[in-house]
Scaffold this motif. Sequence first.
Motif, PDB file in Angstrom:
ATOM      1  N   VAL A  46       0.965  -1.246   0.096  1.00 55.56           N
ATOM      2  CA  VAL A  46       0.016   0.011  -0.081  1.00 55.56           C
ATOM      3  C   VAL A  46       0.975   1.133  -0.124  1.00 55.56           C
ATOM      4  N   THR A  47       0.431   2.184  -0.576  1.00 57.77           N
ATOM      5  CA  THR A  47       1.124   3.648  -0.701  1.00 57.77           C
ATOM      6  C   THR A  47       0.584   4.763   0.302  1.00 57.77           C
ATOM      7  N   THR A  48       1.250   5.461   0.937  1.00 61.40           N
ATOM      8  CA  THR A  48       0.976   6.323   1.878  1.00 61.40           C
ATOM      9  C   THR A  48       1.674   7.643   1.618  1.00 61.40           C
ATOM     10  N   GLU A  49       1.010   8.663   2.282  1.00 59.28           N
ATOM     11  CA  GLU A  49       1.367   9.966   2.024  1.00 59.28           C
ATOM     12  C   GLU A  49       1.196  10.804   3.277  1.00 59.28           C
ATOM     13  N   GLN A  50       1.775  11.859   3.680  1.00 54.64           N
ATOM     14  CA  GLN A  50       1.736  12.485   4.950  1.00 54.64           C
ATOM     15  C   GLN A  50       0.202  12.729   5.261  1.00 54.64           C
TER      16      GLN A  50
END
Length: 449
Positions: free
Chosen positions: A319-323
Amino acid sequence: MDSISTLPDDIIFHIVSFLSAKEAAFASLLSKRWQHMFAIIPNLEFDDSINIQGVDFLDAVLVLPLSCRVKNLSLKCRKDPTHYAFVNHFLCNVLKRGVMDLKLDINGHGYSLPFEVFTCKTLVELKLGTGLVIDILPKNALLPALKTLIIDSVQFYDHCGCAFQKLLSACPALVELVMHNVEWENWEWSRTVSSPTLQRLTINHRYCFGIIHYDLESIIFDTPSLTFLKYFDFAPQSYPIVNLGSLVEATVGLTLPDDHVRIKQYAGDNGTITSDITNLIKGLRNVEILNLFTTMTMEAFYFFHEVIPVFENLHRLCVTTEQEYRWRTLPHLLKKSPNLKTLVIEGPLHFTYNSDDDDDEPVYEYLSEYDFPLSCPLKVLEITEYRGTRGELEQIKHFLDNLLCLELVKVFVSETDHEEQIQLKFSLLNLPRSSKCKVQFFIPPGKSV
Protein backbone atom coordinates in the motif's frame (compact mmCIF):
# COMPACT_ATOMS: atom_id res chain seq x y z
CA MET A 1 38.62 -8.42 -59.12
CA ASP A 2 38.82 -7.66 -55.39
CA SER A 3 40.33 -10.18 -53.01
CA ILE A 4 37.10 -10.72 -51.05
CA SER A 5 35.10 -11.83 -54.08
CA THR A 6 37.48 -14.75 -54.61
CA LEU A 7 36.64 -16.22 -51.21
CA PRO A 8 34.19 -19.11 -50.77
CA ASP A 9 30.55 -18.22 -50.16
CA ASP A 10 30.49 -19.41 -46.54
CA ILE A 11 33.45 -17.16 -45.64
CA ILE A 12 31.91 -14.16 -47.41
CA PHE A 13 28.61 -14.80 -45.65
CA HIS A 14 30.41 -14.81 -42.29
CA ILE A 15 32.17 -11.53 -43.11
CA VAL A 16 29.07 -9.66 -44.27
CA SER A 17 27.08 -10.88 -41.26
CA PHE A 18 28.95 -8.24 -39.25
CA LEU A 19 27.68 -5.38 -41.44
CA SER A 20 24.83 -3.15 -40.37
CA ALA A 21 21.55 -3.42 -42.23
CA LYS A 22 22.29 -0.17 -44.07
CA GLU A 23 25.75 -1.32 -45.11
CA ALA A 24 24.37 -4.68 -46.15
CA ALA A 25 21.68 -3.08 -48.29
CA PHE A 26 24.16 -0.87 -50.16
CA ALA A 27 26.75 -3.64 -50.48
CA SER A 28 24.17 -5.88 -52.13
CA LEU A 29 24.08 -3.46 -55.05
CA LEU A 30 27.75 -4.06 -55.85
CA SER A 31 27.35 -7.50 -57.29
CA LYS A 32 24.62 -10.02 -58.10
CA ARG A 33 26.65 -12.58 -56.19
CA TRP A 34 26.63 -10.39 -53.10
CA GLN A 35 22.85 -10.11 -53.15
CA HIS A 36 22.55 -13.76 -52.18
CA MET A 37 24.97 -13.29 -49.28
CA PHE A 38 22.33 -11.38 -47.36
CA ALA A 39 19.85 -14.16 -46.86
CA ILE A 40 18.95 -12.82 -43.41
CA ILE A 41 19.19 -9.27 -42.08
CA PRO A 42 18.65 -9.63 -38.31
CA ASN A 43 17.93 -6.00 -37.51
CA LEU A 44 16.85 -3.24 -39.85
CA GLU A 45 16.63 0.24 -38.32
CA PHE A 46 15.66 3.53 -39.90
CA ASP A 47 15.36 6.92 -38.18
CA ASP A 48 14.80 9.95 -40.41
CA SER A 49 16.25 12.24 -37.74
CA ILE A 50 19.57 10.38 -38.00
CA ASN A 51 19.68 8.90 -41.49
CA ILE A 52 20.40 11.94 -43.67
CA GLN A 53 20.11 9.89 -46.85
CA GLY A 54 17.12 8.02 -45.57
CA VAL A 55 15.24 7.61 -48.84
CA ASP A 56 18.35 6.28 -50.55
CA PHE A 57 18.65 3.74 -47.80
CA LEU A 58 15.03 2.64 -48.22
CA ASP A 59 15.60 2.41 -51.96
CA ALA A 60 18.55 0.12 -51.36
CA VAL A 61 16.45 -2.20 -49.23
CA LEU A 62 13.70 -2.36 -51.83
CA VAL A 63 16.06 -3.85 -54.44
CA LEU A 64 17.01 -6.78 -52.22
CA PRO A 65 15.64 -10.09 -53.52
CA LEU A 66 12.50 -11.43 -51.82
CA SER A 67 14.57 -14.38 -50.61
CA CYS A 68 16.30 -11.95 -48.24
CA ARG A 69 14.68 -12.12 -44.80
CA VAL A 70 14.36 -9.30 -42.27
CA LYS A 71 13.71 -10.42 -38.70
CA ASN A 72 13.38 -7.10 -36.88
CA LEU A 73 12.38 -3.73 -38.33
CA SER A 74 12.43 -0.43 -36.44
CA LEU A 75 11.10 2.48 -38.48
CA LYS A 76 10.97 6.04 -37.14
CA CYS A 77 9.67 8.64 -39.56
CA ARG A 78 8.63 11.92 -38.00
CA LYS A 79 10.61 14.51 -39.87
CA ASP A 80 9.36 14.65 -43.45
CA PRO A 81 5.70 13.70 -44.10
CA THR A 82 6.24 13.94 -47.87
CA HIS A 83 7.92 10.53 -47.71
CA TYR A 84 4.89 8.68 -46.33
CA ALA A 85 3.80 7.14 -49.63
CA PHE A 86 7.32 5.86 -50.16
CA VAL A 87 7.51 4.67 -46.55
CA ASN A 88 4.36 2.59 -47.01
CA HIS A 89 5.80 1.08 -50.18
CA PHE A 90 8.95 0.19 -48.29
CA LEU A 91 6.95 -1.15 -45.32
CA CYS A 92 4.83 -3.42 -47.50
CA ASN A 93 7.99 -4.73 -49.14
CA VAL A 94 9.64 -5.59 -45.84
CA LEU A 95 6.46 -7.22 -44.47
CA LYS A 96 6.86 -9.84 -47.20
CA ARG A 97 10.26 -10.81 -45.82
CA GLY A 98 9.15 -12.69 -42.70
CA VAL A 99 9.35 -9.81 -40.22
CA MET A 100 8.78 -11.00 -36.65
CA ASP A 101 9.37 -7.80 -34.67
CA LEU A 102 8.01 -4.53 -36.06
CA LYS A 103 8.41 -1.16 -34.32
CA LEU A 104 6.79 1.86 -35.96
CA ASP A 105 7.13 5.43 -34.71
CA ILE A 106 5.46 7.56 -37.37
CA ASN A 107 4.00 11.04 -37.07
CA GLY A 108 0.30 10.47 -37.38
CA HIS A 109 -0.83 13.73 -39.00
CA GLY A 110 -2.52 12.67 -42.21
CA TYR A 111 -0.86 9.26 -42.24
CA SER A 112 -2.55 5.87 -42.47
CA LEU A 113 -0.85 2.55 -41.93
CA PRO A 114 -1.02 0.17 -44.89
CA PHE A 115 -3.50 -2.67 -44.39
CA GLU A 116 -0.65 -5.15 -44.83
CA VAL A 117 0.47 -4.36 -41.26
CA PHE A 118 -2.76 -5.93 -39.98
CA THR A 119 -2.59 -9.04 -42.16
CA CYS A 120 1.04 -10.05 -41.62
CA LYS A 121 1.25 -13.73 -40.72
CA THR A 122 4.79 -13.66 -39.32
CA LEU A 123 4.61 -10.79 -36.79
CA VAL A 124 5.24 -11.88 -33.23
CA GLU A 125 5.73 -8.43 -31.67
CA LEU A 126 4.21 -5.17 -32.92
CA LYS A 127 4.82 -1.69 -31.50
CA LEU A 128 2.80 1.25 -32.80
CA GLY A 129 3.49 4.86 -31.83
CA THR A 130 3.64 7.76 -31.40
CA GLY A 131 0.81 9.91 -32.64
CA LEU A 132 -0.55 7.30 -35.03
CA VAL A 133 -4.25 7.41 -35.81
CA ILE A 134 -6.02 4.15 -36.66
CA ASP A 135 -9.54 4.63 -37.95
CA ILE A 136 -10.18 1.51 -40.00
CA LEU A 137 -8.88 -2.04 -40.30
CA PRO A 138 -9.28 -4.33 -43.30
CA LYS A 139 -12.08 -6.90 -43.17
CA ASN A 140 -9.50 -9.68 -43.38
CA ALA A 141 -7.37 -8.28 -40.52
CA LEU A 142 -5.51 -11.16 -38.89
CA LEU A 143 -2.21 -11.37 -37.03
CA PRO A 144 -2.15 -15.10 -36.22
CA ALA A 145 1.35 -15.19 -34.69
CA LEU A 146 1.25 -11.91 -32.74
CA LYS A 147 1.98 -12.39 -29.04
CA THR A 148 2.97 -8.86 -27.95
CA LEU A 149 1.20 -5.64 -28.92
CA ILE A 150 2.52 -2.27 -27.70
CA ILE A 151 0.70 0.96 -28.51
CA ASP A 152 2.01 4.36 -27.44
CA SER A 153 0.02 7.57 -27.94
CA VAL A 154 -2.17 5.92 -30.56
CA GLN A 155 -5.67 7.22 -31.24
CA PHE A 156 -8.49 4.97 -32.46
CA TYR A 157 -11.29 6.59 -34.41
CA ASP A 158 -13.92 4.32 -35.87
CA HIS A 159 -17.47 5.57 -35.50
CA CYS A 160 -18.89 2.43 -37.07
CA GLY A 161 -17.23 -0.53 -35.43
CA CYS A 162 -14.45 0.14 -32.93
CA ALA A 163 -11.01 -0.12 -34.50
CA PHE A 164 -9.36 -1.00 -31.18
CA GLN A 165 -11.63 -3.95 -30.51
CA LYS A 166 -11.20 -5.12 -34.10
CA LEU A 167 -7.45 -5.01 -33.64
CA LEU A 168 -7.62 -7.16 -30.50
CA SER A 169 -9.98 -9.59 -32.25
CA ALA A 170 -7.45 -9.93 -35.05
CA CYS A 171 -4.84 -11.24 -32.58
CA PRO A 172 -5.99 -14.78 -31.62
CA ALA A 173 -2.65 -15.63 -29.94
CA LEU A 174 -2.09 -12.35 -28.07
CA VAL A 175 -0.30 -12.78 -24.73
CA GLU A 176 0.78 -9.24 -23.76
CA LEU A 177 -0.81 -5.85 -24.39
CA VAL A 178 0.95 -2.62 -23.36
CA MET A 179 -0.89 0.68 -23.72
CA HIS A 180 1.14 3.80 -22.95
CA ASN A 181 -0.21 7.37 -22.94
CA VAL A 182 -3.79 6.24 -23.40
CA GLU A 183 -6.49 8.87 -23.90
CA TRP A 184 -9.73 6.93 -23.64
CA GLU A 185 -11.68 10.17 -23.73
CA ASN A 186 -10.58 10.75 -27.33
CA TRP A 187 -11.28 7.20 -28.51
CA GLU A 188 -14.55 6.50 -30.31
CA TRP A 189 -16.29 3.31 -29.20
CA SER A 190 -13.01 1.77 -28.15
CA ARG A 191 -13.04 1.47 -24.38
CA THR A 192 -13.28 -2.29 -24.14
CA VAL A 193 -10.26 -4.53 -23.57
CA SER A 194 -11.39 -7.98 -24.62
CA SER A 195 -9.17 -10.96 -25.36
CA PRO A 196 -9.56 -14.63 -24.34
CA THR A 197 -5.80 -15.30 -24.57
CA LEU A 198 -4.32 -12.15 -23.01
CA GLN A 199 -2.10 -12.86 -19.98
CA ARG A 200 -0.33 -9.53 -19.33
CA LEU A 201 -1.91 -6.07 -19.54
CA THR A 202 -0.35 -2.66 -18.87
CA ILE A 203 -2.37 0.56 -19.16
CA ASN A 204 -1.03 4.07 -18.52
CA HIS A 205 -3.30 7.04 -19.05
CA ARG A 206 -1.38 10.01 -20.40
CA TYR A 207 -2.53 12.39 -17.65
CA CYS A 208 -3.26 9.90 -14.88
CA PHE A 209 -1.07 11.60 -12.28
CA GLY A 210 -1.61 15.14 -13.50
CA ILE A 211 -4.27 17.67 -12.63
CA ILE A 212 -6.49 16.99 -15.63
CA HIS A 213 -9.71 15.10 -14.99
CA TYR A 214 -12.23 13.82 -17.49
CA ASP A 215 -15.65 12.27 -17.21
CA LEU A 216 -15.69 8.84 -18.86
CA GLU A 217 -18.77 6.69 -18.82
CA SER A 218 -17.25 3.22 -18.58
CA ILE A 219 -14.34 0.87 -19.22
CA ILE A 220 -14.68 -2.89 -19.73
CA PHE A 221 -12.13 -5.62 -19.00
CA ASP A 222 -13.04 -8.98 -20.50
CA THR A 223 -9.77 -10.86 -20.07
CA PRO A 224 -10.40 -14.26 -18.45
CA SER A 225 -6.81 -15.51 -18.92
CA LEU A 226 -5.10 -12.40 -17.55
CA THR A 227 -2.49 -13.13 -14.85
CA PHE A 228 -0.70 -9.75 -14.65
CA LEU A 229 -2.29 -6.29 -14.57
CA LYS A 230 -0.67 -2.86 -14.24
CA TYR A 231 -3.39 -0.23 -14.47
CA PHE A 232 -2.96 3.54 -13.99
CA ASP A 233 -6.03 5.55 -14.96
CA PHE A 234 -8.78 7.96 -13.95
CA ALA A 235 -11.74 6.28 -12.33
CA PRO A 236 -14.63 6.25 -14.85
CA GLN A 237 -18.28 6.27 -13.88
CA SER A 238 -18.36 2.47 -13.88
CA TYR A 239 -16.76 -0.80 -14.90
CA PRO A 240 -19.77 -2.72 -16.29
CA ILE A 241 -17.81 -5.91 -16.98
CA VAL A 242 -14.63 -6.99 -15.18
CA ASN A 243 -13.54 -10.53 -16.03
CA LEU A 244 -10.21 -11.13 -14.28
CA GLY A 245 -10.71 -14.63 -12.96
CA SER A 246 -7.11 -15.79 -13.51
CA LEU A 247 -5.38 -12.71 -12.11
CA VAL A 248 -2.28 -13.39 -10.02
CA GLU A 249 -0.56 -9.99 -9.69
CA ALA A 250 -2.11 -6.53 -9.96
CA THR A 251 -0.86 -2.97 -9.56
CA VAL A 252 -3.67 -0.42 -9.53
CA GLY A 253 -3.31 3.35 -9.50
CA LEU A 254 -6.57 5.29 -9.72
CA THR A 255 -6.76 9.06 -9.84
CA LEU A 256 -9.67 10.70 -8.01
CA PRO A 257 -10.72 14.35 -7.86
CA ASP A 258 -9.19 16.68 -5.28
CA ASP A 259 -10.90 17.03 -1.90
CA HIS A 260 -12.80 20.14 -2.93
CA VAL A 261 -14.46 18.37 -5.84
CA ARG A 262 -14.71 14.89 -4.34
CA ILE A 263 -18.36 15.36 -3.40
CA LYS A 264 -19.16 16.35 -6.96
CA GLN A 265 -17.47 13.23 -8.30
CA TYR A 266 -18.62 10.62 -5.79
CA ALA A 267 -21.91 11.93 -4.50
CA GLY A 268 -24.45 13.60 -6.74
CA ASP A 269 -27.11 16.05 -5.65
CA ASN A 270 -29.22 13.20 -4.31
CA GLY A 271 -26.33 11.86 -2.24
CA THR A 272 -25.71 8.78 -4.37
CA ILE A 273 -22.29 7.76 -5.63
CA THR A 274 -21.84 8.51 -9.32
CA SER A 275 -18.44 6.88 -9.92
CA ASP A 276 -18.65 3.20 -9.15
CA ILE A 277 -15.51 1.02 -9.01
CA THR A 278 -17.34 -1.88 -7.36
CA ASN A 279 -16.80 -4.35 -10.19
CA LEU A 280 -13.13 -3.48 -10.49
CA ILE A 281 -12.56 -4.18 -6.80
CA LYS A 282 -14.50 -7.43 -6.96
CA GLY A 283 -12.58 -8.42 -10.08
CA LEU A 284 -9.35 -8.47 -8.08
CA ARG A 285 -10.59 -11.17 -5.70
CA ASN A 286 -8.20 -13.90 -6.91
CA VAL A 287 -4.94 -11.94 -6.82
CA GLU A 288 -1.93 -13.28 -4.96
CA ILE A 289 0.08 -10.02 -5.12
CA LEU A 290 -1.72 -6.66 -4.90
CA ASN A 291 -0.09 -3.23 -5.14
CA LEU A 292 -2.35 -0.26 -4.44
CA PHE A 293 -0.38 2.55 -6.02
CA THR A 294 -1.07 6.13 -4.81
CA THR A 295 -3.08 7.18 -1.79
CA MET A 296 -5.98 8.09 -4.05
CA THR A 297 -6.33 4.40 -4.83
CA MET A 298 -6.47 3.69 -1.11
CA GLU A 299 -9.17 6.35 -0.76
CA ALA A 300 -11.14 4.81 -3.61
CA PHE A 301 -11.05 1.43 -1.86
CA TYR A 302 -12.26 3.08 1.33
CA PHE A 303 -15.27 4.64 -0.41
CA PHE A 304 -16.24 1.11 -1.52
CA HIS A 305 -14.92 -0.88 1.44
CA GLU A 306 -18.25 -2.66 1.87
CA VAL A 307 -17.77 -4.49 -1.44
CA ILE A 308 -14.13 -5.51 -0.87
CA PRO A 309 -14.16 -9.28 -1.47
CA VAL A 310 -12.36 -11.89 0.58
CA PHE A 311 -8.90 -12.19 -0.97
CA GLU A 312 -8.41 -15.89 -0.37
CA ASN A 313 -5.18 -16.10 -2.39
CA LEU A 314 -3.59 -12.80 -1.40
CA HIS A 315 -0.20 -13.32 0.25
CA ARG A 316 1.53 -10.01 -0.49
CA LEU A 317 -0.05 -6.56 -0.17
CA CYS A 318 1.72 -3.27 -0.91
CA VAL A 319 0.00 0.00 0.00
CA THR A 320 1.14 3.54 -0.77
CA THR A 321 0.94 6.29 1.83
CA GLU A 322 1.49 10.02 2.01
CA GLN A 323 1.72 12.44 4.90
CA GLU A 324 -1.78 13.85 4.58
CA TYR A 325 -3.79 10.68 4.01
CA ARG A 326 -5.42 8.38 6.50
CA TRP A 327 -5.15 4.77 7.66
CA ARG A 328 -8.83 3.95 7.42
CA THR A 329 -8.53 1.66 4.37
CA LEU A 330 -5.86 -0.70 5.71
CA PRO A 331 -7.93 -2.44 8.44
CA HIS A 332 -10.62 -3.28 5.87
CA LEU A 333 -8.03 -4.86 3.59
CA LEU A 334 -6.44 -6.86 6.39
CA LYS A 335 -9.81 -8.19 7.54
CA LYS A 336 -10.49 -9.49 4.02
CA SER A 337 -7.05 -11.12 3.56
CA PRO A 338 -7.12 -14.34 5.62
CA ASN A 339 -3.88 -15.71 4.11
CA LEU A 340 -1.81 -12.55 3.92
CA LYS A 341 1.88 -13.13 4.68
CA THR A 342 3.64 -9.87 3.70
CA LEU A 343 2.57 -6.24 4.05
CA VAL A 344 4.66 -3.47 2.48
CA ILE A 345 4.01 0.17 3.38
CA GLU A 346 5.44 2.43 0.68
CA GLY A 347 5.70 5.93 2.12
CA PRO A 348 5.46 7.69 5.50
CA LEU A 349 4.33 5.62 8.45
CA HIS A 350 2.76 8.45 10.44
CA PHE A 351 -0.13 10.36 8.93
CA THR A 352 -1.14 13.94 9.65
CA TYR A 353 -4.00 15.90 8.17
CA ASN A 354 -5.66 19.25 8.76
CA SER A 355 -8.69 19.40 11.00
CA ASP A 356 -11.99 20.81 9.77
CA ASP A 357 -12.12 23.34 12.60
CA ASP A 358 -8.68 24.82 12.23
CA ASP A 359 -6.75 24.29 9.03
CA ASP A 360 -3.55 25.42 10.68
CA GLU A 361 -3.61 22.73 13.35
CA PRO A 362 -2.46 19.29 12.21
CA VAL A 363 -4.30 16.22 13.47
CA TYR A 364 -2.23 13.10 14.12
CA GLU A 365 -3.86 9.82 13.30
CA TYR A 366 -2.78 6.49 14.80
CA LEU A 367 -3.54 2.93 13.83
CA SER A 368 -4.82 2.41 17.37
CA GLU A 369 -7.90 4.39 16.37
CA TYR A 370 -9.00 1.50 14.17
CA ASP A 371 -10.02 -2.05 14.89
CA PHE A 372 -7.23 -4.34 13.71
CA PRO A 373 -7.95 -8.04 13.10
CA LEU A 374 -6.00 -9.92 15.77
CA SER A 375 -6.27 -13.12 13.72
CA CYS A 376 -4.36 -11.61 10.77
CA PRO A 377 -1.70 -14.20 9.75
CA LEU A 378 0.79 -11.52 8.63
CA LYS A 379 4.39 -12.70 9.07
CA VAL A 380 6.46 -9.99 7.36
CA LEU A 381 6.00 -6.23 7.70
CA GLU A 382 8.12 -3.97 5.48
CA ILE A 383 8.32 -0.22 6.10
CA THR A 384 10.09 1.73 3.36
CA GLU A 385 10.36 5.27 4.83
CA TYR A 386 11.16 5.45 8.52
CA ARG A 387 12.28 8.65 10.22
CA GLY A 388 12.03 7.60 13.83
CA THR A 389 9.47 10.11 15.07
CA ARG A 390 7.48 9.40 18.19
CA GLY A 391 4.38 8.88 16.10
CA GLU A 392 6.13 6.32 13.91
CA LEU A 393 7.33 4.41 16.94
CA GLU A 394 3.76 4.33 18.18
CA GLN A 395 2.62 2.95 14.82
CA ILE A 396 5.21 0.17 14.83
CA LYS A 397 4.37 -0.63 18.45
CA HIS A 398 0.73 -0.99 17.44
CA PHE A 399 1.70 -3.41 14.67
CA LEU A 400 3.80 -5.46 17.09
CA ASP A 401 1.02 -5.54 19.68
CA ASN A 402 -1.77 -6.54 17.33
CA LEU A 403 -0.22 -8.61 14.55
CA LEU A 404 0.46 -11.66 16.68
CA CYS A 405 1.90 -13.81 13.88
CA LEU A 406 4.65 -11.35 12.93
CA GLU A 407 8.05 -12.97 12.48
CA LEU A 408 9.99 -10.21 10.72
CA VAL A 409 9.82 -6.42 10.58
CA LYS A 410 12.00 -4.85 7.86
CA VAL A 411 12.58 -1.15 8.40
CA PHE A 412 14.23 1.06 5.76
CA VAL A 413 15.33 4.36 7.26
CA SER A 414 15.61 7.65 5.39
CA GLU A 415 18.01 9.22 7.90
CA THR A 416 21.63 9.39 6.70
CA ASP A 417 23.27 10.89 9.80
CA HIS A 418 25.42 8.29 11.58
CA GLU A 419 24.40 9.14 15.14
CA GLU A 420 20.74 9.40 14.19
CA GLN A 421 20.91 5.95 12.64
CA ILE A 422 22.27 4.50 15.87
CA GLN A 423 19.46 6.09 17.85
CA LEU A 424 16.81 4.91 15.41
CA LYS A 425 18.09 1.36 15.54
CA PHE A 426 18.28 1.42 19.35
CA SER A 427 14.69 2.66 19.65
CA LEU A 428 13.35 0.05 17.26
CA LEU A 429 15.18 -2.89 18.78
CA ASN A 430 13.93 -1.97 22.26
CA LEU A 431 10.25 -2.02 21.36
CA PRO A 432 8.44 -4.84 23.21
CA ARG A 433 7.61 -7.72 20.88
CA SER A 434 7.23 -11.45 20.67
CA SER A 435 10.44 -13.47 21.03
CA LYS A 436 9.83 -14.99 17.59
CA CYS A 437 9.68 -11.58 15.89
CA LYS A 438 12.91 -10.17 14.47
CA VAL A 439 13.56 -6.58 13.46
CA GLN A 440 15.88 -5.90 10.54
CA PHE A 441 17.29 -2.43 10.09
CA PHE A 442 18.17 -1.22 6.58
CA ILE A 443 20.03 2.00 5.83
CA PRO A 444 20.58 4.05 2.66
CA PRO A 445 23.30 2.65 0.33
CA GLY A 446 26.77 3.82 1.33
CA LYS A 447 25.64 4.93 4.81
CA SER A 448 26.28 2.33 7.50
CA VAL A 449 25.70 2.49 11.20
